[in-house]
Scaffold this motif. Structure first.
Motif, PDB file in Angstrom:
ATOM      1  N   VAL A 130      13.968  32.153  22.968  1.00 17.07           N
ATOM      2  CA  VAL A 130      13.026  31.551  23.915  1.00 17.07           C
ATOM      3  C   VAL A 130      11.878  30.919  23.130  1.00 17.07           C
ATOM      4  CG1 VAL A 130      11.543  31.956  25.913  1.00 17.07           C
ATOM      5  CG2 VAL A 130      13.646  33.283  25.623  1.00 17.07           C
ATOM      6  N   GLY A 131      11.452  29.749  23.565  1.00 12.76           N
ATOM      7  CA  GLY A 131      10.395  29.071  22.840  1.00 12.76           C
ATOM      8  C   GLY A 131       9.513  28.230  23.733  1.00 12.76           C
ATOM      9  N   LYS A 132       8.519  27.622  23.116  1.00 12.59           N
ATOM     10  CA  LYS A 132       7.579  26.749  23.805  1.00 12.59           C
ATOM     11  C   LYS A 132       8.054  25.304  23.718  1.00 12.59           C
ATOM     12  CE  LYS A 132       3.642  26.517  26.058  1.00 12.59           C
ATOM     13  NZ  LYS A 132       3.377  27.318  27.268  1.00 12.59           N
ATOM     14  N   ILE A 133       7.947  24.584  24.840  1.00 13.85           N
ATOM     15  CA  ILE A 133       8.232  23.157  24.881  1.00 13.85           C
ATOM     16  C   ILE A 133       6.916  22.418  25.074  1.00 13.85           C
ATOM     17  CG2 ILE A 133       9.353  21.299  26.164  1.00 13.85           C
ATOM     18  CD1 ILE A 133      11.512  23.351  26.955  1.00 13.85           C
ATOM     19  N   LEU A 134       6.669  21.418  24.248  1.00 14.04           N
ATOM     20  CA  LEU A 134       5.482  20.577  24.356  1.00 14.04           C
ATOM     21  C   LEU A 134       5.921  19.132  24.576  1.00 14.04           C
ATOM     22  CD1 LEU A 134       3.569  22.100  21.300  1.00 14.04           C
ATOM     23  CD2 LEU A 134       3.106  22.566  23.715  1.00 14.04           C
ATOM     24  N   TYR A 135       5.147  18.386  25.370  1.00 15.18           N
ATOM     25  CA  TYR A 135       5.509  16.994  25.639  1.00 15.18           C
ATOM     26  C   TYR A 135       4.283  16.245  26.145  1.00 15.18           C
ATOM     27  CZ  TYR A 135       5.684  18.382  30.602  1.00 15.18           C
ATOM     28  OH  TYR A 135       5.364  18.859  31.857  1.00 15.18           O
ATOM     29  N   ILE A 136       4.368  14.900  26.148  1.00 17.23           N
ATOM     30  CA  ILE A 136       3.325  14.086  26.770  1.00 17.23           C
ATOM     31  C   ILE A 136       3.942  13.268  27.900  1.00 17.23           C
ATOM     32  CG2 ILE A 136       1.959  13.959  24.657  1.00 17.23           C
ATOM     33  CD1 ILE A 136       2.866  10.967  24.490  1.00 17.23           C
ATOM     34  N   ASP A 137       3.132  12.994  28.921  1.00 18.09           N
ATOM     35  CA  ASP A 137       3.589  12.179  30.040  1.00 18.09           C
ATOM     36  C   ASP A 137       3.255  10.704  29.788  1.00 18.09           C
ATOM     37  OD1 ASP A 137       0.869  11.865  30.570  1.00 18.09           O
ATOM     38  OD2 ASP A 137       0.863  13.286  32.246  1.00 18.09           O
ATOM     39  N   ASP A 138       3.507   9.864  30.789  1.00 21.34           N
ATOM     40  CA  ASP A 138       3.285   8.426  30.624  1.00 21.34           C
ATOM     41  C   ASP A 138       1.827   8.076  30.384  1.00 21.34           C
ATOM     42  OD1 ASP A 138       5.953   7.959  30.957  1.00 21.34           O
ATOM     43  OD2 ASP A 138       5.815   7.373  33.059  1.00 21.34           O
ATOM     44  N   HIS A 163      11.685  19.442  35.526  1.00 21.08           N
ATOM     45  CA  HIS A 163      10.339  18.877  35.526  1.00 21.08           C
ATOM     46  C   HIS A 163       9.650  18.992  34.172  1.00 21.08           C
ATOM     47  CE1 HIS A 163       9.075  23.114  36.568  1.00 21.08           C
ATOM     48  NE2 HIS A 163       8.051  22.775  35.799  1.00 21.08           N
ATOM     49  N   CYS A 164      10.276  19.705  33.226  1.00 19.24           N
ATOM     50  CA  CYS A 164       9.723  19.817  31.873  1.00 19.24           C
ATOM     51  C   CYS A 164      10.146  18.660  30.975  1.00 19.24           C
ATOM     52  CB  CYS A 164      10.152  21.132  31.237  1.00 19.24           C
ATOM     53  SG  CYS A 164       9.499  22.601  32.073  1.00 19.24           S
ATOM     54  N   VAL A 165      11.068  17.804  31.455  1.00 20.60           N
ATOM     55  CA  VAL A 165      11.501  16.671  30.642  1.00 20.60           C
ATOM     56  C   VAL A 165      11.448  15.344  31.382  1.00 20.60           C
ATOM     57  CG1 VAL A 165      12.989  18.101  29.186  1.00 20.60           C
ATOM     58  CG2 VAL A 165      13.956  16.983  31.208  1.00 20.60           C
ATOM     59  N   HIS A 166      11.304  15.384  32.723  1.00 23.31           N
ATOM     60  CA  HIS A 166      11.352  14.144  33.508  1.00 23.31           C
ATOM     61  C   HIS A 166      10.580  14.356  34.808  1.00 23.31           C
ATOM     62  CE1 HIS A 166      12.989  10.715  35.745  1.00 23.31           C
ATOM     63  NE2 HIS A 166      13.596  10.288  34.658  1.00 23.31           N
ATOM     64  N   PRO A 167       9.785  13.377  35.259  1.00 25.39           N
ATOM     65  CA  PRO A 167       8.981  13.564  36.472  1.00 25.39           C
ATOM     66  C   PRO A 167       9.771  13.446  37.770  1.00 25.39           C
ATOM     67  CG  PRO A 167       8.612  11.368  35.589  1.00 25.39           C
ATOM     68  CD  PRO A 167       9.464  12.095  34.580  1.00 25.39           C
ATOM     69  N   GLY A 168      11.039  13.046  37.710  1.00 22.20           N
ATOM     70  CA  GLY A 168      11.825  12.918  38.935  1.00 22.20           C
ATOM     71  C   GLY A 168      11.347  11.791  39.829  1.00 22.20           C
ATOM     72  N   ASP A 169      10.953  10.697  39.217  1.00 25.53           N
ATOM     73  CA  ASP A 169      10.334   9.598  39.963  1.00 25.53           C
ATOM     74  C   ASP A 169      11.253   8.404  40.177  1.00 25.53           C
ATOM     75  OD1 ASP A 169      10.503   8.724  37.375  1.00 25.53           O
ATOM     76  OD2 ASP A 169       8.381   8.221  37.156  1.00 25.53           O
ATOM     77  N   GLY A 170      12.541   8.572  39.914  1.00 26.14           N
ATOM     78  CA  GLY A 170      13.485   7.494  40.170  1.00 26.14           C
ATOM     79  C   GLY A 170      13.714   6.538  39.023  1.00 26.14           C
ATOM     80  N   ARG A 171      13.069   6.755  37.873  1.00 28.20           N
ATOM     81  CA  ARG A 171      13.204   5.797  36.764  1.00 28.20           C
ATOM     82  C   ARG A 171      14.426   6.040  35.889  1.00 28.20           C
ATOM     83  NH1 ARG A 171       8.350   5.976  33.257  1.00 28.20           N
ATOM     84  NH2 ARG A 171       8.029   8.052  34.129  1.00 28.20           N
ATOM     85  N   GLY A 175      12.682   7.411  32.240  1.00 25.34           N
ATOM     86  CA  GLY A 175      11.600   8.274  32.669  1.00 25.34           C
ATOM     87  C   GLY A 175      11.389   9.541  31.860  1.00 25.34           C
ATOM     88  N   PHE A 176      12.248   9.816  30.890  1.00 24.58           N
ATOM     89  CA  PHE A 176      12.102  11.062  30.137  1.00 24.58           C
ATOM     90  C   PHE A 176      10.800  11.062  29.329  1.00 24.58           C
ATOM     91  CE2 PHE A 176      16.720  11.122  30.825  1.00 24.58           C
ATOM     92  CZ  PHE A 176      16.869  12.418  31.293  1.00 24.58           C
ATOM     93  N   TYR A 177      10.194  12.234  29.223  1.00 22.41           N
ATOM     94  CA  TYR A 177       8.928  12.365  28.511  1.00 22.41           C
ATOM     95  C   TYR A 177       9.108  12.111  27.015  1.00 22.41           C
ATOM     96  CZ  TYR A 177       7.216  14.535  32.823  1.00 22.41           C
ATOM     97  OH  TYR A 177       6.859  14.776  34.121  1.00 22.41           O
ATOM     98  N   ASP A 178       7.977  11.925  26.333  1.00 23.94           N
ATOM     99  CA  ASP A 178       7.987  11.602  24.903  1.00 23.94           C
ATOM    100  C   ASP A 178       7.333  12.730  24.106  1.00 23.94           C
ATOM    101  OD1 ASP A 178       8.523  10.138  22.641  1.00 23.94           O
ATOM    102  OD2 ASP A 178       6.854   8.738  22.891  1.00 23.94           O
ATOM    103  N   LEU A 179       7.541  12.668  22.805  1.00 22.16           N
ATOM    104  CA  LEU A 179       6.964  13.628  21.851  1.00 22.16           C
ATOM    105  C   LEU A 179       7.337  15.067  22.225  1.00 22.16           C
ATOM    106  CD1 LEU A 179       3.429  12.030  21.357  1.00 22.16           C
ATOM    107  CD2 LEU A 179       5.489  11.655  20.006  1.00 22.16           C
ATOM    108  N   VAL A 180       8.587  15.240  22.665  1.00 16.04           N
ATOM    109  CA  VAL A 180       9.064  16.551  23.114  1.00 16.04           C
ATOM    110  C   VAL A 180       9.427  17.397  21.904  1.00 16.04           C
ATOM    111  CG1 VAL A 180      10.774  17.777  24.493  1.00 16.04           C
ATOM    112  CG2 VAL A 180       9.895  15.548  25.261  1.00 16.04           C
ATOM    113  N   LEU A 181       8.880  18.595  21.859  1.00 15.39           N
ATOM    114  CA  LEU A 181       9.055  19.501  20.728  1.00 15.39           C
ATOM    115  C   LEU A 181       9.384  20.892  21.243  1.00 15.39           C
ATOM    116  CD1 LEU A 181       8.666  19.683  17.557  1.00 15.39           C
ATOM    117  CD2 LEU A 181       6.354  20.522  18.058  1.00 15.39           C
ATOM    118  N   PHE A 182      10.351  21.562  20.612  1.00 11.96           N
ATOM    119  CA  PHE A 182      10.709  22.937  20.960  1.00 11.96           C
ATOM    120  C   PHE A 182      10.372  23.844  19.791  1.00 11.96           C
ATOM    121  CE2 PHE A 182      14.035  26.351  21.051  1.00 11.96           C
ATOM    122  CZ  PHE A 182      13.565  27.021  22.164  1.00 11.96           C
ATOM    123  N   ILE A 183       9.638  24.939  20.092  1.00  5.94           N
ATOM    124  CA  ILE A 183       9.208  25.870  19.047  1.00  5.94           C
ATOM    125  C   ILE A 183       9.713  27.270  19.402  1.00  5.94           C
ATOM    126  CG2 ILE A 183       7.271  26.750  17.707  1.00  5.94           C
ATOM    127  CD1 ILE A 183       5.615  24.392  18.768  1.00  5.94           C
TER     128      ILE A 183
END
Length: 361
Positions: A130-138, A163-171, A175-183
């Protein structure tokens, strides 16, 4: 040839071929891996943790709307039958180096423990899956979630909430988030409080798979789930050999005894001792959140973990994922009203996602 056994079945699998699974959305993270690692300074991680409570409220509001829609369709639900019923499963995999393996999750049964406790051996297997996921939105704002290494072809896959990787907004794939990191095994630095340590490396996301029912429709009942592959940092072979991987059991219903739920909450229901750096866990039974409505098979567990634990696994004592933390109940002032913690149903949509991951690897 697939390395991980998975099955697709229907109630009459011996009479007709297995049906095709639901559609999924596939995307890629093209940012240079070192740029991703360099971006996550202690200050930016702190902002991600601070944003988690706001994120929880937004997710809870959206989920409440989805629940109301399901209740409004009660008559349709009672007369509906699922067009298909897919299943997939794989066993847990221990890390290649088995030293320091805890027996925390090996018991035949577990007590009902809705008040989350700190994981007693957070730097031993199986806790380090189990780890931490970090990301930035648009908008460039930092956010955090939880996730877990999952058994999959390629040995480099993380399971989490949609919802941790995509806002579910139809894109779709854009639409996937950026700078996604798993620790994995993420923790606060003992030497410098307020900073974090990554004792098992920082794993940068490469490709994402989420249900189209999430990326297009933001379906909390069945589709707030996702997986992404990661790139091994220098000095590591792959994620599974490094920390192990939880197995999975998808498509077997919403009622499960003796579940262990874990994540990195920054707050909890009537709690003040959660900081987003520490792994907590709850134990107990999981039930169908709306047993009367076949269109809503969300998993419900009594667990007071809150913001930041999103995406963390609900797993059996055999180490098989059956759900992922999705949302909680809140009032009109965005305050949590109980210790219920929900996961989307891990049925056809989950099978489609893990199969797409395996097909791509």
């Amino acid at each position: 040839m697939a390395l991980i056994p998975a099955t697709l079945t229907t109630a009459s699998a011996d009479e007709k071929p297995a049906p095709a699974g639901p559609d999924v959305t596939i995307g890629k993270q093209t940012t240079d891996p070192q740029k991703v690692r360099d971006f996550w300074t202690p200050e930016r991680v702190a902002r991600a943790l601070a944003n988690e409570k706001k994120d929880q409220a937004g997710v809870a509001r959206d989920a409440a709307l989805a629940k109301a829609a399901a209740e409004a369709n009660e008559e349709k639900a009672k007369s509906s039958a699922s067009a298909s019923h897919l299943t997939a499963e794989a066993p847990r995999i221990l890390p290649a180096k088995k030293s320091g393996v805890s027996t925390m999750a090996a018991a035949a049964d577990v007590p009902e423990m809705p008040v989350a406790q700190e994981v007693p051996f957070p730097q031993n297997a199986p806790a380090i899956v189990v780890g931490k996921i970090l990301y930035i939105d648009d908008a460039g704002e930092e956010h955090g979630c939880s996730g877990a290494s999952i058994a999959a072809d390629g040995k480099n896959t993380v399971w989490t909430a949609g919802h941790c990787v995509h806002p579910g907004d139809g894109r779709g794939s854009d639409g996937f988030y950026d700078l996604v990191l798993f620790i994995p095994g993420y923790k606060e630095s003992l030497d410098t409080p307020g900073e974090y340590d990554a004792p098992w490396g920082e794993w940068v996301a490469q490709s994402f798979v989420a249900p189209e029912a999430w990326t297009q429709d933001k379906d909390y009942n069945e589709a707030d789930l996702a997986a992404f592959t990661v790139r091994a940092p220098s000095g590591y072979t792959n994620l599974t050999d490094t920390v192990g991987a939880l197995g999975y059991k998808f498509g077997y219903g919403s009622d499960w005894p003796d579940i262990i739920d874990s994540g990195f909450p920054g707050e909890g229901y009537n709690r003040t001792d959660m900081d987003g750096y520490t792994q907590f866990y709850c134990t107990g039974d999981v039930v169908d959140a709306m047993n009367w409505n076949p269109l809503d098979n969300r998993l419900e567990m009594n667990c007071d973990m809150g913001a930041g634990a999103s995406g963390g696994p609900m797993a059996t004592t055999e180490g098989e994922i059956v759900g992922a933390n999705s949302h909680v109940d809140i009032d009109d002032q965005d305050q949590r009203i109980n210790d219920h913690l929900y996961s989307s149903d891990h049925g056809d949509q989950a099978v489609a996602v893990i199969n797409a991951i395996n097909d791509a690897n």
